[in-house]
Design an enzyme around this catalytic site. Structure first.
Site, PDB file in Angstrom:
ATOM      1  CE  LYS A   1      38.659  30.197  31.315  1.00 56.49           C
ATOM      2  NZ  LYS A   1      38.389  31.066  32.436  1.00 56.49           N
TER       3      LYS A   1
ATOM      4  CE  LYS B   1      46.577  31.158  31.913  1.00 52.74           C
ATOM      5  NZ  LYS B   1      45.410  31.953  32.318  1.00 52.74           N
TER       6      LYS B   1
ATOM      7  CE  LYS C   1      43.025  29.324  39.274  1.00 51.80           C
ATOM      8  NZ  LYS C   1      43.280  30.378  40.227  1.00 51.80           N
TER       9      LYS C   1
HETATM   10  P1  TYM Z   1      43.042  34.638  37.843  1.00 47.16           P
HETATM   11  O1  TYM Z   1      42.358  34.240  39.081  1.00 47.16           O
HETATM   12  O2  TYM Z   1      42.977  33.739  36.666  1.00 47.16           O
HETATM   13  O3  TYM Z   1      44.554  34.929  38.147  1.00 47.16           O
HETATM   14  C1  TYM Z   1      44.937  35.745  39.235  1.00 47.16           C
HETATM   15  C2  TYM Z   1      46.190  36.532  38.896  1.00 47.16           C
HETATM   16  O4  TYM Z   1      47.266  35.634  38.592  1.00 47.16           O
HETATM   17  C3  TYM Z   1      47.821  35.955  37.319  1.00 47.16           C
HETATM   18  N1  TYM Z   1      48.260  34.703  36.675  1.00 47.16           N
HETATM   19  C4  TYM Z   1      49.495  34.500  36.205  1.00 47.16           C
HETATM   20  N2  TYM Z   1      50.592  35.285  36.191  1.00 47.16           N
HETATM   21  C5  TYM Z   1      51.711  34.762  35.636  1.00 47.16           C
HETATM   22  N3  TYM Z   1      51.779  33.507  35.105  1.00 47.16           N
HETATM   23  C6  TYM Z   1      50.702  32.702  35.104  1.00 47.16           C
HETATM   24  N4  TYM Z   1      50.774  31.479  34.593  1.00 47.16           N
HETATM   25  C7  TYM Z   1      49.486  33.186  35.672  1.00 47.16           C
HETATM   26  N5  TYM Z   1      48.250  32.646  35.836  1.00 47.16           N
HETATM   27  C8  TYM Z   1      47.514  33.599  36.447  1.00 47.16           C
HETATM   28  C9  TYM Z   1      46.677  36.615  36.567  1.00 47.16           C
HETATM   29  O5  TYM Z   1      47.142  37.411  35.496  1.00 47.16           O
HETATM   30  C10 TYM Z   1      46.009  37.421  37.656  1.00 47.16           C
HETATM   31  O6  TYM Z   1      46.691  38.646  37.866  1.00 47.16           O
HETATM   32  N6  TYM Z   1      39.825  38.039  36.132  1.00 47.16           N
HETATM   33  C11 TYM Z   1      40.912  37.803  37.062  1.00 47.16           C
HETATM   34  C12 TYM Z   1      40.518  38.063  38.498  1.00 47.16           C
HETATM   35  C13 TYM Z   1      39.947  39.402  38.680  1.00 47.16           C
HETATM   36  C14 TYM Z   1      40.634  40.643  38.750  1.00 47.16           C
HETATM   37  C15 TYM Z   1      39.637  41.617  38.932  1.00 47.16           C
HETATM   38  C16 TYM Z   1      41.975  40.990  38.697  1.00 47.16           C
HETATM   39  C17 TYM Z   1      38.621  39.669  38.814  1.00 47.16           C
HETATM   40  N7  TYM Z   1      38.438  40.999  38.980  1.00 47.16           N
HETATM   41  C18 TYM Z   1      39.978  42.961  39.054  1.00 47.16           C
HETATM   42  C19 TYM Z   1      42.306  42.339  38.795  1.00 47.16           C
HETATM   43  C20 TYM Z   1      41.320  43.309  38.981  1.00 47.16           C
HETATM   44  C21 TYM Z   1      41.337  36.343  36.936  1.00 47.16           C
HETATM   45  O7  TYM Z   1      40.602  35.504  36.526  1.00 47.16           O
HETATM   46  O8  TYM Z   1      42.576  36.095  37.417  1.00 47.16           O
END
Ligand code: TYM
Length: 329
Positions: free
Chosen positions: A113, A195, A198
């Site tokens: 980022k 990946k 969004k």
């Molecule tokens: P975030 O919001 O970016 O994504 C949410 C979940 O979706 C998964 N993910 C994917 N899996 C497969 N292929 C993809 N292209 C893809 N894009 C996203 C992510 O791995 C995630 O599981 N920091 C985290 C949110 C968070 C969190 C937590 C998760 C905050 N606190 C505590 C678990 C436990 C995040 O930004 O995910």
């Protein structure tokens, strides 16, 4: 056993979020009858980059409705909004006082980022993994189902739990990550070496769970593939075809071999049409339920009940942590 996970409401949820995260939550909920689930909307994480108030508010509600539309049962799962539990911030500060700068600097998500943006980087983008560790450790999570891109943050969480325990005595459970066998990293449709994300500028590179279904079909049809005209799985040399095979296998809950056998003699065009049909069949019932739920006042009642339950847990935990540190008179 307790499972904890969250999704940040920075934009519409993608097919990657569904396959990598939500579909796993639902499957684990159905399989692990005795486990407890804390699934939240990670809204504090959404302000690490600029976001408009109205968009943030809408995204929070949308994720809540989508969690339920995808099959999470509010009777089984504590669903809540992170910012409604201030203990997340309290423990995040403790985690900031546990993590080292060097560890945060090594986080690949932050490095990526920072490369894209050079000015006005918010300090919370840097300290974000400390908040994520707090999200997990606050609820004594044993298992954290996440996609591949969060693995590094989870490893850091394990290190922080261990470090804190070594300094202050046994306080936190050292959690384990859990990735789906198929689909832990769904790739971009326009650049299948990256990946599906969004935050990409190219709307054709990702499918949103709430995209118009005709648009979904067109996005799959125009997914970048190769010119070999032979269907098999090879991530290195055929990333586009391999990504579509992965999406298909994950949605049909089968193996990639099974899909390769099924498609091996088909043209790319027919293959893409079939994958598109499967994506549409998966999203259609979710969208229908979402549209009913988003107008339903019971959604707020579910989030209220989730907040109250999570709050009770979180409050007790932070008291214990503060006591260990020496904050209590
Ligand atoms: P975030 O919001 O970016 O994504 C949410 C979940 O979706 C998964 N993910 C994917 N899996 C497969 N292929 C993809 N292209 C893809 N894009 C996203 C992510 O791995 C995630 O599981 N920091 C985290 C949110 C968070 C969190 C937590 C998760 C905050 N606190 C505590 C678990 C436990 C995040 O930004 O995910």
């Amino acid at each position: 056993m307790r499972l904890v996970s969250g999704i940040k409401p920075t934009g519409g949820l993608t097919l990657g979020n569904y396959i990598g995260a939500i579909q796993q939550f639902v499957q684990l909920q159905d399989e692990l009858k005795d486990a407890e689930f804390f699934i939240f909307i990670a809204d504090l994480h959404a302000i690490t980059t600029p976001i408009e108030k109205a968009t943030l508010k809408k995204n929070i509600k949308d994720i809540a409705a989508l969690y339920i539309a995808c099959g999470l049962d509010p009777e089984r799962v504590t669903l809540f909004v992170q910012s409604e539990i201030p203990e997340h911030n309290q423990l995040a500060y403790v985690m900031e006082s546990t993590v080292y700068m060097g560890e945060l600097e090594r986080m690949t998500q932050f490095k990526d980022k920072r490369q894209k943006q050079t000015e006005g980087i918010r300090s919370s983008l840097f300290t974000y993994p400390a908040l994520m560790a707090a999200d997990i450790l606050l609820y004594d999570a044993d298992i954290v189902p996440v996609g591949e891109d969060q693995k590094q943050h989870l490893e850091l969480t394990r290190d922080l739990a261990t470090r804190f325990n070594n300094t202050y005595g046994d306080t936190f459970i050292v959690p384990k990550g859990y990735q789906p066998k198929t689909g832990a990293k769904i790739k971009s449709l326009s650049d299948p070496t990256k990946k599906m994300d969004k935050s990409s500028d190219n709307q054709k590179s990702y499918i949103l769970m709430l995209d118009d279904l005709n648009q979904v079909k067109n996005k799959i049809k125009s997914a970048v593939t190769d010119s070999e005209a032979k269907i098999y799985y090879d991530v290195e040399n055929k990333p586009g075809i391999s990504n579509l095979l992965t999406i298909d296998a994950a949605l049909l809950k089968t193996t990639i071999e099974d899909r390769v056998n099924h498609y091996k003699d088909m043209s790319y065009q027919d293959f893409k049409l079939s994958v598109a049909d499967h994506v549409v069949s998966a999203l259609k019932p979710i969208q229908e339920k979402y549209h009913a739920l988003i107008k339903d006042p019971s959604l707020d009642a579910i989030l209220d009940a989730g907040r109250d339950k999570a709050k009770m847990f979180a409050h007790r935990k932070i008291q214990k942590v503060y006591k260990k540190i020496g904050f209590q008179r």
